[in-house]
Design a protein around this motif. Structure first.
Motif, PDB file in Angstrom:
ATOM      1  N   TYR A   1       2.901   7.096   3.499  1.00 49.20           N
ATOM      2  CA  TYR A   1       2.864   5.889   4.319  1.00 49.20           C
ATOM      3  C   TYR A   1       3.018   4.681   3.397  1.00 49.20           C
ATOM      4  N   ILE A   2       4.079   3.931   3.612  1.00 49.56           N
ATOM      5  CA  ILE A   2       4.417   2.787   2.772  1.00 49.56           C
ATOM      6  C   ILE A   2       4.214   1.507   3.579  1.00 49.56           C
ATOM      7  N   ILE A   3       3.363   0.617   3.091  1.00 54.07           N
ATOM      8  CA  ILE A   3       3.155  -0.678   3.739  1.00 54.07           C
ATOM      9  C   ILE A   3       3.664  -1.773   2.816  1.00 54.07           C
ATOM     10  N   SER A   4       4.598  -2.540   3.320  1.00 48.18           N
ATOM     11  CA  SER A   4       5.135  -3.684   2.583  1.00 48.18           C
ATOM     12  C   SER A   4       5.111  -4.886   3.519  1.00 48.18           C
ATOM     13  N   GLY A   5       4.019  -5.647   3.458  1.00 46.27           N
ATOM     14  CA  GLY A   5       3.859  -6.785   4.364  1.00 46.27           C
ATOM     15  C   GLY A   5       3.679  -8.102   3.632  1.00 46.27           C
ATOM     16  N   LYS A   6       4.180  -8.174   2.378  1.00 45.51           N
ATOM     17  CA  LYS A   6       3.939  -9.366   1.552  1.00 45.51           C
ATOM     18  C   LYS A   6       5.144 -10.308   1.519  1.00 45.51           C
TER      19      LYS A   6
ATOM     20  N   GLN B   1       0.837  -1.198   0.000  1.00 44.66           N
ATOM     21  CA  GLN B   1       0.000   0.000   0.000  1.00 44.66           C
ATOM     22  C   GLN B   1       0.868   1.242   0.000  1.00 44.66           C
ATOM     23  N   HIS B   2       0.405   2.264  -0.690  1.00 44.10           N
ATOM     24  CA  HIS B   2       0.968   3.610  -0.565  1.00 44.10           C
ATOM     25  C   HIS B   2      -0.194   4.542  -0.290  1.00 44.10           C
TER      26      HIS B   2
ATOM     27  N   PHE C   1      -2.658   0.124  -4.145  1.00 40.52           N
ATOM     28  CA  PHE C   1      -2.944  -1.074  -3.368  1.00 40.52           C
ATOM     29  C   PHE C   1      -2.808  -2.255  -4.311  1.00 40.52           C
ATOM     30  N   SER C   2      -2.041  -3.251  -3.917  1.00 40.49           N
ATOM     31  CA  SER C   2      -1.829  -4.409  -4.782  1.00 40.49           C
ATOM     32  C   SER C   2      -3.063  -5.294  -4.795  1.00 40.49           C
TER      33      SER C   2
ATOM     34  N   SER D   1       7.080 -11.321  -6.349  1.00 38.74           N
ATOM     35  CA  SER D   1       7.958 -12.485  -6.227  1.00 38.74           C
ATOM     36  C   SER D   1       8.582 -12.906  -7.550  1.00 38.74           C
ATOM     37  N   ASN D   2       8.073 -12.363  -8.654  1.00 38.79           N
ATOM     38  CA  ASN D   2       8.654 -12.643  -9.968  1.00 38.79           C
ATOM     39  C   ASN D   2       9.655 -11.579 -10.396  1.00 38.79           C
ATOM     40  N   GLY D   3       9.915 -10.623  -9.505  1.00 38.77           N
ATOM     41  CA  GLY D   3      10.863  -9.559  -9.820  1.00 38.77           C
ATOM     42  C   GLY D   3      10.264  -8.417 -10.625  1.00 38.77           C
ATOM     43  N   VAL D   4       8.945  -8.392 -10.745  1.00 41.62           N
ATOM     44  CA  VAL D   4       8.264  -7.361 -11.526  1.00 41.62           C
ATOM     45  C   VAL D   4       7.927  -6.159 -10.634  1.00 41.62           C
ATOM     46  N   GLU D   5       8.240  -4.971 -11.120  1.00 38.20           N
ATOM     47  CA  GLU D   5       7.894  -3.753 -10.389  1.00 38.20           C
ATOM     48  C   GLU D   5       6.393  -3.498 -10.526  1.00 38.20           C
ATOM     49  N   ASN D   6       5.672  -3.569  -9.401  1.00 34.14           N
ATOM     50  CA  ASN D   6       4.234  -3.296  -9.412  1.00 34.14           C
ATOM     51  C   ASN D   6       3.937  -1.801  -9.341  1.00 34.14           C
ATOM     52  N   TYR D   7       4.867  -1.050  -8.740  1.00 39.31           N
ATOM     53  CA  TYR D   7       4.585   0.371  -8.479  1.00 39.31           C
ATOM     54  C   TYR D   7       5.894   1.067  -8.145  1.00 39.31           C
ATOM     55  N   VAL D   8       6.040   2.303  -8.638  1.00 47.37           N
ATOM     56  CA  VAL D   8       7.239   3.104  -8.360  1.00 47.37           C
ATOM     57  C   VAL D   8       6.785   4.515  -7.994  1.00 47.37           C
ATOM     58  N   TYR D   9       7.406   5.061  -6.949  1.00 47.76           N
ATOM     59  CA  TYR D   9       7.070   6.424  -6.505  1.00 47.76           C
ATOM     60  C   TYR D   9       8.344   7.130  -6.079  1.00 47.76           C
ATOM     61  N   GLU D  10       8.463   8.408  -6.417  1.00 46.14           N
ATOM     62  CA  GLU D  10       9.663   9.173  -6.076  1.00 46.14           C
ATOM     63  C   GLU D  10       9.349  10.271  -5.071  1.00 46.14           C
ATOM     64  N   ILE D  11      10.276  10.457  -4.116  1.00 43.08           N
ATOM     65  CA  ILE D  11      10.171  11.524  -3.115  1.00 43.08           C
ATOM     66  C   ILE D  11      11.453  12.348  -3.161  1.00 43.08           C
ATOM     67  N   GLN D  12      11.302  13.646  -3.114  1.00 44.61           N
ATOM     68  CA  GLN D  12      12.459  14.542  -3.152  1.00 44.61           C
ATOM     69  C   GLN D  12      13.098  14.670  -1.765  1.00 44.61           C
ATOM     70  N   PRO D  13      14.377  15.081  -1.704  1.00 42.65           N
ATOM     71  CA  PRO D  13      15.023  15.299  -0.395  1.00 42.65           C
ATOM     72  C   PRO D  13      14.292  16.368   0.411  1.00 42.65           C
ATOM     73  N   ARG D  14      14.464  16.309   1.703  1.00 40.90           N
ATOM     74  CA  ARG D  14      13.896  17.318   2.587  1.00 40.90           C
ATOM     75  C   ARG D  14      14.540  18.665   2.297  1.00 40.90           C
ATOM     76  N   LYS D  15      13.775  19.723   2.483  1.00 44.73           N
ATOM     77  CA  LYS D  15      14.330  21.059   2.289  1.00 44.73           C
ATOM     78  C   LYS D  15      15.140  21.470   3.503  1.00 44.73           C
ATOM     79  N   SER D  16      16.238  22.139   3.257  1.00 49.19           N
ATOM     80  CA  SER D  16      17.061  22.644   4.367  1.00 49.19           C
ATOM     81  C   SER D  16      16.321  23.738   5.089  1.00 49.19           C
ATOM     82  N   GLU D  17      16.417  23.703   6.413  1.00 49.25           N
ATOM     83  CA  GLU D  17      15.726  24.726   7.223  1.00 49.25           C
ATOM     84  C   GLU D  17      16.579  25.994   7.336  1.00 49.25           C
TER      85      GLU D  17
END
Length: 201
Positions: free
Chosen positions: A132-137, A119-120, A159-160, A185-201
């Motif tokens: 929120y990333i859930i990887s329970g498989k 889940q994302h 959601f898978s 389990s077959n090595g196939v990417e089901n989903y890809v998401y990108e997050i940028q670095p945190r901004k400097s305070e």
């Protein structure tokens, strides 16, 4: 006896990345924080810590480490999810107490298991996203969506639907972005998401 892989119930990992970037990971013990699930006479699931003092010590540790982190990427990981549409659903102990800390200190994402699915979920408050990333498989798979109405509709990004196969999440971190991949389990990417670095305070 201290394990090399799990030095304590909760602990911090800091990694220096190429391009002079830093990754902090806070691995927390959500059983100490929230306890085990209990049912009320009305059938509601509630969580309460077995030892309130131990829970408060960890809450203080979490807040201090979130506050102190200057890392480019700041991940927090625990067994229980903050939000989930799966069999167990959202955990009140975490969305009432941990989530405000994640926002306040600009965490990159929260990682969990507990529900045996991919889940994302992305929440949005005061102009800020929280992923929120859930990887329970990793072993058995449970594609229940019994709590789908317990999170805002637009917050569910993935959601898978696939049944009967395991998988894992991979975090590919560079100076420019963090790429999160759900791989079956077959090595196939089901989903890809990108997050940028945190901004400097």
């Amino acid at each position: 006896m201290t394990s090399r892989n799990f030095p304590d119930f909760y602990y911090k990992i800091t990694k220096t990345l190429p391009w002079n970037k830093v990754l902090d990971i806070l691995l927390i013990d959500t059983i100490i924080l929230c306890g085990h699930a209990n049912k009320t006479p009305e059938g509601k699931t509630i969580y309460h810590p077995d030892d309130v003092h131990d829970a408060e010590v960890q809450w203080n540790w979490i807040e201090q480490n979130l506050k102190d982190s200057k890392a480019d990427y700041l991940l927090v990981g625990g067994h229980y999810p903050v939000y989930s549409i799966g069999f167990h659903g959202p955990i009140e102990c975490l969305y009432t107490r941990l989530e405000p800390l994640l926002y306040r200190h600009s965490a990159t994402a929260y990682m969990a298991g507990h529900d045996h699915s991919f889940q994302h979920i992305q929440m949005h408050k005061n102009g800020q996203n929280m992923d929120y990333i859930i990887s329970g498989k990793g072993s058995k798979v449970n594609e229940s969506q019994r709590h789908v109405d317990d999170v805002p509709t637009k917050s569910l990004k993935f959601f898978s639907e696939e049944k009967g196969t395991g998988g894992f999440a991979m975090f590919d971190v560079s100076g420019a972005r963090m790429k999160i991949k759900f791989i079956d389990s077959n090595g196939v990417e089901n989903y890809v998401y990108e997050i940028q670095p945190r901004k400097s305070e």
